[in-house]
Design a protein around this motif. Structure first.
Motif, PDB file in Angstrom:
ATOM      1  N   PHE A   9      39.936  20.476  71.125  1.00 19.20           N
ATOM      2  CA  PHE A   9      40.336  21.282  72.274  1.00 19.20           C
ATOM      3  C   PHE A   9      41.779  20.959  72.630  1.00 19.20           C
ATOM      4  O   PHE A   9      42.157  19.796  72.737  1.00 19.20           O
ATOM      5  CB  PHE A   9      39.428  20.993  73.471  1.00 19.20           C
ATOM      6  CG  PHE A   9      39.799  21.802  74.682  1.00 19.20           C
ATOM      7  CD1 PHE A   9      39.407  23.115  74.795  1.00 19.20           C
ATOM      8  CD2 PHE A   9      40.553  21.235  75.699  1.00 19.20           C
ATOM      9  CE1 PHE A   9      39.750  23.871  75.909  1.00 19.20           C
ATOM     10  CE2 PHE A   9      40.908  21.977  76.815  1.00 19.20           C
ATOM     11  CZ  PHE A   9      40.502  23.293  76.913  1.00 19.20           C
ATOM     12  N   ASP A  10      42.587  21.983  72.797  1.00 15.12           N
ATOM     13  CA  ASP A  10      43.983  21.811  73.178  1.00 15.12           C
ATOM     14  C   ASP A  10      44.269  22.735  74.357  1.00 15.12           C
ATOM     15  O   ASP A  10      44.207  23.959  74.221  1.00 15.12           O
ATOM     16  CB  ASP A  10      44.897  22.139  71.998  1.00 15.12           C
ATOM     17  CG  ASP A  10      46.352  21.814  72.263  1.00 15.12           C
ATOM     18  OD1 ASP A  10      46.707  21.459  73.410  1.00 15.12           O
ATOM     19  OD2 ASP A  10      47.155  21.909  71.318  1.00 15.12           O
ATOM     20  N   VAL A  11      44.559  22.156  75.493  1.00 18.97           N
ATOM     21  CA  VAL A  11      44.834  22.936  76.707  1.00 18.97           C
ATOM     22  C   VAL A  11      45.945  23.945  76.456  1.00 18.97           C
ATOM     23  O   VAL A  11      45.889  25.078  76.940  1.00 18.97           O
ATOM     24  CB  VAL A  11      45.205  22.002  77.885  1.00 18.97           C
ATOM     25  CG1 VAL A  11      45.695  22.792  79.078  1.00 18.97           C
ATOM     26  CG2 VAL A  11      44.021  21.137  78.274  1.00 18.97           C
ATOM     27  N   ALA A  21      49.786  28.560  83.811  1.00 18.64           N
ATOM     28  CA  ALA A  21      50.535  27.298  83.849  1.00 18.64           C
ATOM     29  C   ALA A  21      50.592  26.754  85.269  1.00 18.64           C
ATOM     30  O   ALA A  21      50.378  25.559  85.490  1.00 18.64           O
ATOM     31  CB  ALA A  21      51.946  27.505  83.296  1.00 18.64           C
ATOM     32  N   ALA A  22      50.859  27.626  86.230  1.00 17.55           N
ATOM     33  CA  ALA A  22      50.966  27.194  87.628  1.00 17.55           C
ATOM     34  C   ALA A  22      49.637  26.645  88.144  1.00 17.55           C
ATOM     35  O   ALA A  22      49.605  25.598  88.804  1.00 17.55           O
ATOM     36  CB  ALA A  22      51.437  28.358  88.500  1.00 17.55           C
ATOM     37  N   ALA A  40      50.660  16.885  81.345  1.00 17.29           N
ATOM     38  CA  ALA A  40      50.354  18.288  81.636  1.00 17.29           C
ATOM     39  C   ALA A  40      51.601  19.157  81.473  1.00 17.29           C
ATOM     40  O   ALA A  40      51.528  20.268  80.944  1.00 17.29           O
ATOM     41  CB  ALA A  40      49.793  18.424  83.048  1.00 17.29           C
ATOM     42  N   LEU A  41      52.744  18.655  81.907  1.00  9.79           N
ATOM     43  CA  LEU A  41      53.996  19.390  81.709  1.00  9.79           C
ATOM     44  C   LEU A  41      54.269  19.582  80.221  1.00  9.79           C
ATOM     45  O   LEU A  41      54.737  20.637  79.792  1.00  9.79           O
ATOM     46  CB  LEU A  41      55.161  18.653  82.368  1.00  9.79           C
ATOM     47  CG  LEU A  41      55.242  18.780  83.877  1.00  9.79           C
ATOM     48  CD1 LEU A  41      56.209  17.750  84.443  1.00  9.79           C
ATOM     49  CD2 LEU A  41      55.679  20.185  84.254  1.00  9.79           C
ATOM     50  N   LEU A  68      57.662  14.067  78.116  1.00  9.20           N
ATOM     51  CA  LEU A  68      56.494  14.795  78.629  1.00  9.20           C
ATOM     52  C   LEU A  68      55.219  14.386  77.904  1.00  9.20           C
ATOM     53  O   LEU A  68      54.370  15.204  77.583  1.00  9.20           O
ATOM     54  CB  LEU A  68      56.725  16.303  78.500  1.00  9.20           C
ATOM     55  CG  LEU A  68      57.952  16.844  79.233  1.00  9.20           C
ATOM     56  CD1 LEU A  68      58.077  18.338  79.033  1.00  9.20           C
ATOM     57  CD2 LEU A  68      57.924  16.483  80.706  1.00  9.20           C
ATOM     58  N   SER A  69      55.073  13.104  77.699  1.00  9.70           N
ATOM     59  CA  SER A  69      53.846  12.562  77.115  1.00  9.70           C
ATOM     60  C   SER A  69      53.146  11.734  78.187  1.00  9.70           C
ATOM     61  O   SER A  69      53.701  11.488  79.261  1.00  9.70           O
ATOM     62  CB  SER A  69      54.169  11.689  75.904  1.00  9.70           C
ATOM     63  OG  SER A  69      54.805  10.494  76.322  1.00  9.70           O
TER      64      SER A  69
END
Length: 95
Positions: A9-11, A21-22, A40-41, A68-69
């Motif tokens: 699963f990949d968001v 996204a918001a 999340a970003l 962004l990790s």
């Protein structure tokens, strides 16, 4: 009996619109965990194309992936630049 095959699963695969996204980022921000917010970003950036976000924000793709990790710690200026590149903005509400 056959074994079922599942893909990971990949968001990022499920974020299709700026509203998606918001809503996703708003839910993660509600928890307030800095590592989860950075991750999340990164997922939202991947959903929109990391190269495009890098170009628009003026940062390298490598810097974005690292920052962004879940281990990243983006500075406020980086956070705002990335959000702007994604067509999003940061807002505050009473808790």
């Amino acid at each position: 009996m056959r074994k079922a095959k599942f893909s990971a699963f990949d968001v990022a695969d499920h974020i299709k619109t700026p509203d998606d996204a918001a809503h996703y980022l708003d839910a993660v921000l509600a928890d307030g965990d800095a590592n989860e917010i950075a991750e999340a970003l990164g997922m939202v950036a991947r959903s929109q194309g990391m190269a495009a976000i890098a170009e628009e924000s003026g940062l390298s793709r490598e810097t974005l992936y690292r920052t962004l990790s879940d281990a990243g710690n983006p500075r406020l200026a980086t956070l705002l630049g990335v959000l702007r590149a994604m067509g999003l903005r940061l807002s505050v509400a009473a808790a």
